[in-house]
Design an enzyme around this catalytic site. Structure first.
Site, mmCIF file in Angstrom:
data_model
loop_
_atom_site.group_PDB
_atom_site.id
_atom_site.type_symbol
_atom_site.label_atom_id
_atom_site.label_comp_id
_atom_site.label_asym_id
_atom_site.label_seq_id
_atom_site.Cartn_x
_atom_site.Cartn_y
_atom_site.Cartn_z
ATOM 1 N N LYS A 52 0.819 -1.198 0.000
ATOM 2 C CA LYS A 52 0.000 0.000 0.000
ATOM 3 C C LYS A 52 0.859 1.257 0.000
ATOM 4 O O LYS A 52 0.387 2.344 -0.278
ATOM 5 C CB LYS A 52 -0.891 0.027 1.274
ATOM 6 C CG LYS A 52 -1.769 -1.186 1.453
ATOM 7 C CD LYS A 52 -2.442 -1.139 2.860
ATOM 8 C CE LYS A 52 -3.257 -2.404 3.069
ATOM 9 N NZ LYS A 52 -3.726 -2.520 4.464
ATOM 10 N N GLU B 244 7.355 2.083 -6.128
ATOM 11 C CA GLU B 244 7.550 1.638 -4.734
ATOM 12 C C GLU B 244 7.752 2.830 -3.809
ATOM 13 O O GLU B 244 8.166 3.902 -4.250
ATOM 14 C CB GLU B 244 8.775 0.724 -4.641
ATOM 15 C CG GLU B 244 8.439 -0.753 -4.479
ATOM 16 C CD GLU B 244 7.865 -1.124 -3.113
ATOM 17 O OE1 GLU B 244 7.226 -0.289 -2.441
ATOM 18 O OE2 GLU B 244 8.057 -2.280 -2.715
ATOM 19 N N ASP B 245 7.451 2.619 -2.538
ATOM 20 C CA ASP B 245 7.725 3.659 -1.555
ATOM 21 C C ASP B 245 9.192 3.659 -1.168
ATOM 22 O O ASP B 245 9.829 4.699 -1.086
ATOM 23 C CB ASP B 245 6.827 3.490 -0.305
ATOM 24 C CG ASP B 245 6.851 2.085 0.298
ATOM 25 O OD1 ASP B 245 7.515 1.181 -0.267
ATOM 26 O OD2 ASP B 245 6.205 1.876 1.336
ATOM 27 N N ASP C 199 14.574 -1.314 0.488
ATOM 28 C CA ASP C 199 15.369 -1.502 1.703
ATOM 29 C C ASP C 199 16.386 -2.625 1.438
ATOM 30 O O ASP C 199 17.421 -2.382 0.846
ATOM 31 C CB ASP C 199 14.383 -1.815 2.836
ATOM 32 C CG ASP C 199 15.013 -1.883 4.210
ATOM 33 O OD1 ASP C 199 15.992 -1.173 4.453
ATOM 34 O OD2 ASP C 199 14.510 -2.645 5.055
ATOM 35 N N PHE D 117 14.386 4.187 10.348
ATOM 36 C CA PHE D 117 13.012 3.782 10.045
ATOM 37 C C PHE D 117 12.160 5.027 9.828
ATOM 38 O O PHE D 117 12.063 5.884 10.699
ATOM 39 C CB PHE D 117 12.420 2.921 11.165
ATOM 40 C CG PHE D 117 11.165 2.228 10.721
ATOM 41 C CD1 PHE D 117 11.225 1.032 10.036
ATOM 42 C CD2 PHE D 117 9.918 2.807 10.949
ATOM 43 C CE1 PHE D 117 10.063 0.414 9.583
ATOM 44 C CE2 PHE D 117 8.756 2.198 10.501
ATOM 45 C CZ PHE D 117 8.826 0.994 9.815
ATOM 46 N N VAL D 118 11.581 5.124 8.647
ATOM 47 C CA VAL D 118 10.807 6.322 8.312
ATOM 48 C C VAL D 118 9.320 6.013 8.147
ATOM 49 O O VAL D 118 8.934 4.898 7.796
ATOM 50 C CB VAL D 118 11.353 7.008 7.028
ATOM 51 C CG1 VAL D 118 12.708 7.631 7.282
ATOM 52 C CG2 VAL D 118 11.413 6.038 5.851
ATOM 53 N N ASP E 201 4.406 3.294 6.586
ATOM 54 C CA ASP E 201 3.710 3.021 7.841
ATOM 55 C C ASP E 201 4.610 2.432 8.904
ATOM 56 O O ASP E 201 5.688 1.904 8.623
ATOM 57 C CB ASP E 201 2.578 2.021 7.587
ATOM 58 C CG ASP E 201 3.115 0.619 7.331
ATOM 59 O OD1 ASP E 201 3.916 0.453 6.390
ATOM 60 O OD2 ASP E 201 2.765 -0.314 8.089
ATOM 61 N N ARG F 273 0.574 6.485 7.541
ATOM 62 C CA ARG F 273 0.751 6.612 6.090
ATOM 63 C C ARG F 273 0.294 7.971 5.578
ATOM 64 O O ARG F 273 0.725 8.440 4.542
ATOM 65 C CB ARG F 273 -0.063 5.537 5.356
ATOM 66 C CG ARG F 273 0.411 4.114 5.577
ATOM 67 C CD ARG F 273 -0.260 3.197 4.564
ATOM 68 N NE ARG F 273 -0.182 1.795 4.916
ATOM 69 C CZ ARG F 273 0.852 0.997 4.626
ATOM 70 N NH1 ARG F 273 1.895 1.473 3.997
ATOM 71 N NH2 ARG F 273 0.834 -0.269 4.971
HETATM 72 P P1 IMP Z 1 12.680 -4.768 1.275
HETATM 73 O O1 IMP Z 1 11.995 -5.970 0.725
HETATM 74 O O2 IMP Z 1 13.602 -5.087 2.424
HETATM 75 O O3 IMP Z 1 13.361 -3.925 0.226
HETATM 76 O O4 IMP Z 1 11.586 -3.910 1.992
HETATM 77 C C1 IMP Z 1 10.728 -3.110 1.349
HETATM 78 C C2 IMP Z 1 9.510 -2.901 2.206
HETATM 79 O O5 IMP Z 1 9.817 -2.839 3.612
HETATM 80 C C3 IMP Z 1 8.895 -1.572 1.854
HETATM 81 O O6 IMP Z 1 7.984 -1.717 0.798
HETATM 82 C C4 IMP Z 1 8.264 -1.179 3.162
HETATM 83 O O7 IMP Z 1 6.975 -1.734 3.255
HETATM 84 C C5 IMP Z 1 9.117 -1.784 4.235
HETATM 85 N N1 IMP Z 1 10.077 -0.824 4.801
HETATM 86 C C6 IMP Z 1 11.412 -0.849 4.678
HETATM 87 N N2 IMP Z 1 11.986 0.183 5.335
HETATM 88 C C7 IMP Z 1 10.965 0.900 5.854
HETATM 89 C C8 IMP Z 1 10.904 2.121 6.639
HETATM 90 O O8 IMP Z 1 11.910 2.772 6.986
HETATM 91 N N3 IMP Z 1 9.671 2.531 6.978
HETATM 92 C C9 IMP Z 1 8.531 1.871 6.632
HETATM 93 N N4 IMP Z 1 8.533 0.751 5.901
HETATM 94 C C10 IMP Z 1 9.741 0.272 5.519
HETATM 95 MG MG MG Z 2 5.739 -1.346 1.175
#
Ligand code: IMP
Ligand code: MG
Length: 187
Positions: free
Chosen positions: A53, A108-109, A112, A161-162, A168, A174
């Protein structure tokens, strides 16, 4: 007189602002310019594929800044907490339109570890699109475990962590208009 005044996010600040709403909107305008230029000769409308989301606020603002023709599409995944190193991601909602021979820009938001995007990239490729690229509002490069290309990055951020602007913590925050660091170190 009897009208309730909804609590504005400003009256309940949490954390500290990392990127404010004006920086977000001017950066999105720049990104839109780059994306418009890159997709200037489309054969059919560009599909903006929003990863639910977290990306929907970014999607809404980016889409309105673009001048190339677009279609909006959505996909949803769930990643398992604590199992990031094993890359455990599950598809919750697949796309509902054919992507064959279409140009797809995943929205994507945040990227990570890269686990989610690595999974989605692989998944979308199986739909045989003409091209697949990725636009992410935020990028936490220092956390990367999977090698992924983020074609359009809004902001590179440190390993904090943002929340806000789509992101969220436990499903909330959000709707905050700025991106904030959720302080956990008690300072
Ligand atoms: P990845 O699979 O580790 O790249 O994680 C991506 C997902 O983790 C994002 O789509 C977010 O939902 C969540 N995420 C990673 N870092 C943060 C953060 O700092 N704040 C909120 N959600 C995060
Ligand atoms: Mg996400």
């Amino acid at each position: 007189m009897s009208m309730n005044t909804p609590a504005s996010p400003e009256t309940t600040p949490i954390g500290t602002v990392l990127i404010d709403r004006t920086e977000i909107s001017s950066r999105i305008a720049e990104l839109a310019g780059e994306i418009d230029a890159a997709y200037a000769s489309l054969e059919s409308p560009l599909i903006l594929l929003s990863v639910l989301k977290g990306s929907i606020l970014f999607l809404a603002d980016l889409a309105r800044s673009l001048t190339v023709p677009v279609e909006l599409e959505f996909i949803a995944v769930r990643s398992y907490e604590g199992t990031q190193s094993t890359g455990s991601v599950e598809l919750v909602k697949d796309v509902s339109m054919p992507l064959r021979d279409r140009d797809v820009l995943m929205i994507e938001d945040i990227v990570d570890t890269g686990t989610t995007i690595a999974f989605l990239h692989e998944h979308i490729r199986r739909h045989a699109p003409r091209s697949v690229r990725l636009a992410s509002l935020l990028n936490k490069e220092s956390r990367r475990e999977k090698s992924v290309t983020v074609d359009y990055v809004g902001f590179d951020i440190p390993d904090r962590f943002v929340i806000g602007y789509g992101l969220d913590y436990d499903g909330i925050y959000r709707n905050l208009p700025d991106i904030r660091v959720l302080d956990t170190d008690g300072d």
